[in-house]
Design an enzyme around this catalytic site. Structure first.
Site, mmCIF file in Angstrom:
data_model
loop_
_atom_site.group_PDB
_atom_site.id
_atom_site.type_symbol
_atom_site.label_atom_id
_atom_site.label_comp_id
_atom_site.label_asym_id
_atom_site.label_seq_id
_atom_site.Cartn_x
_atom_site.Cartn_y
_atom_site.Cartn_z
ATOM 1 N N ASN A 111 0.874 -1.172 0.000
ATOM 2 C CA ASN A 111 0.000 0.000 0.000
ATOM 3 C C ASN A 111 0.914 1.227 0.000
ATOM 4 O O ASN A 111 1.367 1.664 1.038
ATOM 5 C CB ASN A 111 -0.914 0.004 1.218
ATOM 6 C CG ASN A 111 -1.968 -1.085 1.104
ATOM 7 O OD1 ASN A 111 -2.435 -1.401 0.011
ATOM 8 N ND2 ASN A 111 -2.317 -1.696 2.228
ATOM 9 N N HIS A 154 4.243 0.586 6.920
ATOM 10 C CA HIS A 154 4.171 1.766 7.797
ATOM 11 C C HIS A 154 5.203 2.829 7.449
ATOM 12 O O HIS A 154 5.121 3.939 7.938
ATOM 13 C CB HIS A 154 4.351 1.361 9.261
ATOM 14 C CG HIS A 154 3.142 0.702 9.839
ATOM 15 N ND1 HIS A 154 2.721 -0.537 9.439
ATOM 16 C CD2 HIS A 154 2.265 1.121 10.775
ATOM 17 C CE1 HIS A 154 1.630 -0.866 10.114
ATOM 18 N NE2 HIS A 154 1.324 0.129 10.920
ATOM 19 N N TYR A 195 4.281 6.761 11.157
ATOM 20 C CA TYR A 195 3.151 7.644 10.803
ATOM 21 C C TYR A 195 3.576 9.112 10.787
ATOM 22 O O TYR A 195 2.956 9.970 11.417
ATOM 23 C CB TYR A 195 1.982 7.482 11.782
ATOM 24 C CG TYR A 195 1.341 6.130 11.832
ATOM 25 C CD1 TYR A 195 0.754 5.566 10.701
ATOM 26 C CD2 TYR A 195 1.284 5.414 13.027
ATOM 27 C CE1 TYR A 195 0.149 4.323 10.767
ATOM 28 C CE2 TYR A 195 0.674 4.168 13.092
ATOM 29 C CZ TYR A 195 0.112 3.625 11.963
ATOM 30 O OH TYR A 195 -0.485 2.418 12.028
#
Ligand code: ZN
Length: 459
Positions: free
Chosen positions: A44, A107, A172
């Site tokens: 992703n 991540h 993040y």
């Protein structure tokens, strides 16, 4: 263009049908264009939370995404010449290389910011660090190492170097540049039992202050678990930063005998005054920092999500300073990831939180743009009734009480998209980065989508 085609005619004098040395426009028609700008996205490669993943600057849109071996890649599109440059590899992640960890971590996808001198920064590669990186004073470990890379020359994406400015434990990453050029980097300082922190740079990203906690992870004394958080940061008024966030109770073992799940709940909001370094709630009450669950429950809650599982969404202010927030919510279906979610809009009307209007079908992801006290646009991705991946825009002219039917900007093959947040200062032709969402390790196309669909590239 003319020169090349002339050469073509010269080399292949028999096959002159498609060649023209007199009309550029008819020649351009024969250049085959494709919808994607790169074909090496991995896992992703973008998400709304790691933001911004791209920035528009002086006629050019710069974009970043996760490529092969989970390394960060950067490309650039010149809106005037309509030409693409790159992608170039901009760093080397510690993740994605170990054959004994075949699962794609996802991540460490890059976050991008261009400083006031034009150097392009990316933050990438982290998911808590490992014990080999040493003790994490603000949380726990998981994998990878958070890194900071910068372009070697201003506005040149071809060469990069790592800078030693941030600890390895972050994940993040979210970065904001203030009007005075100060850069604020926000991230979680470790795996999902860690504080959220920020670091400030006042020298165009060459150095950062040590991390300062603003959301506290804490063992609960009433149940077997740990308080944890997922925030989204954005620009507020002046030098304010706004933060919407949801709560994660990280169970040791929950009622279904699950450990860590994607169970998050409720929606919160607060404001950070970067001049005074003080935090306040929407009513203007000063908040003790780092914020604990006990204080958050009393002072910052927008809505109680009840039985629904949430996934934090974007926030933006209207010109009066009133926040609009998207919360993604869906049911617990017994999986550690929860069930499909859909964005729900809330806003502060000056004295109370209102809204709760659902936008888009289940499995949507979205970001929002607030143009006036009444005009709100939501850019989202979802799967349509035919199972096709869609990127669409829907507008409200009544402050989010109702949204229109929506306009499809891009419709692709079967499946769904992973999308970025809105590109910083986006050109209307280039608002969002998208790539098909898959769990396999095949490389995929990446798209830059705006009001006129995907920005095309010569094949
Ligand atoms: Zn957890």
């Amino acid at each position: 263009m003319k020169k090349t085609l002339g050469l073509c005619c010269l080399l292949f004098p028999v096959l002159t049908l498609g060649c023209s040395t007199t009309s550029t426009s008819s020649a351009e028609k024969n250049v085959e264009m494709v919808d994607h700008f790169a074909d090496n996205a991995f896992g992703n490669p973008v998400a709304v939370v790691q933001h911004p993943a791209g920035q528009y600057h002086d006629g050019i849109t710069y974009v970043s995404y996760q490529g092969p071996l989970e390394d960060p890649y950067v490309a650039a599109y010149n809106h005037e010449t309509k030409e693409w440059l790159g992608p170039f590899k901009a760093g080397v992640s510690e993740m994605g290389k170990d054959p004994s960890r075949p699962k794609i971590d996802n991540h460490g996808k890059p976050t991008m910011m261009i400083d006031d001198e034009g150097y392009i920064h990316i933050f990438y590669g982290g998911h808590g660090g490992t014990p080999e990186h040493g003790d994490n004073p603000l949380g726990n470990h998981h994998y990878g190492a958070n890194k900071h890379a910068v372009s070697k020359k201003p506005l040149d994406i071809s060469e990069w170097e790592d800078l030693d400015t941030i600890p390895p434990f972050g994940t993040y990453n979210q970065v904001l540049k203030m009007d005075n050029g100060d850069m604020y980097l926000f991230y979680r300082h470790g795996a999902h039992r860690s504080d959220w922190v920020y670091q400030v740079s006042t020298d165009n990203g060459r150095s950062f202050t040590p991390p300062v906690s603003f959301l506290k992870h804490k063992r609960r004394d009433d149940v077997e678990g740990v308080d944890s958080w997922y925030p989204w940061v954005g620009h507020g008024q002046g030098n304010d930063i706004i933060v919407s966030f949801d709560y994660h109770l990280c169970w040791d073992r929950d009622a279904r005998e699950r450990g860590h799940t994607a169970n998050r709940e409720d929606l919160h909001y607060m404001v950070f005054d970067t001049d005074t370094k003080e935090w306040r709630n929407v009513q203007g009450e000063r908040l003790p920092m780092p914020l604990t669950r006990e204080v958050a429950d009393q002072k910052t809650k927008v809505v109680d999500s009840g039985d629904l599982w949430t996934f934090n969404g974007a926030a933006a202010l209207d010109p009066d300073g009133n926040p609009h927030i998207l919360m993604n919510a869906g049911k617990d279906v017994g999986l550690v990831t929860g069930g499909p979610k859909q964005p729900i809009h809330y806003r502060w009307d000056g004295s109370k939180w209102v809204g709760g209007v659902t936008i888009g079908p289940l499995k949507s992801r979205a970001d929002l743009m607030v143009k006036s006290a009444t005009d709100v646009s939501v850019f989202m991705t979802y799967q349509d009734a035919d199972g096709k991946a869609v990127i669409a825009r829907t507008d409200s002219d009544d402050a989010g009480n109702t949204f229109g039917k929506g306009e499809v900007l891009f419709r692709h093959g079967k499946g769904s998209f992973a999308i970025s947040a809105l590109i910083d200062d986006a050109h209307p032709d280039a608002r969002i980065i998208a790539s098909p969402r898959t769990s396999d390790s095949k490389l995929k196309n990446v798209y830059l989508v705006g009001d006129n669909g995907p920005v095309q590239r010569k094949k």
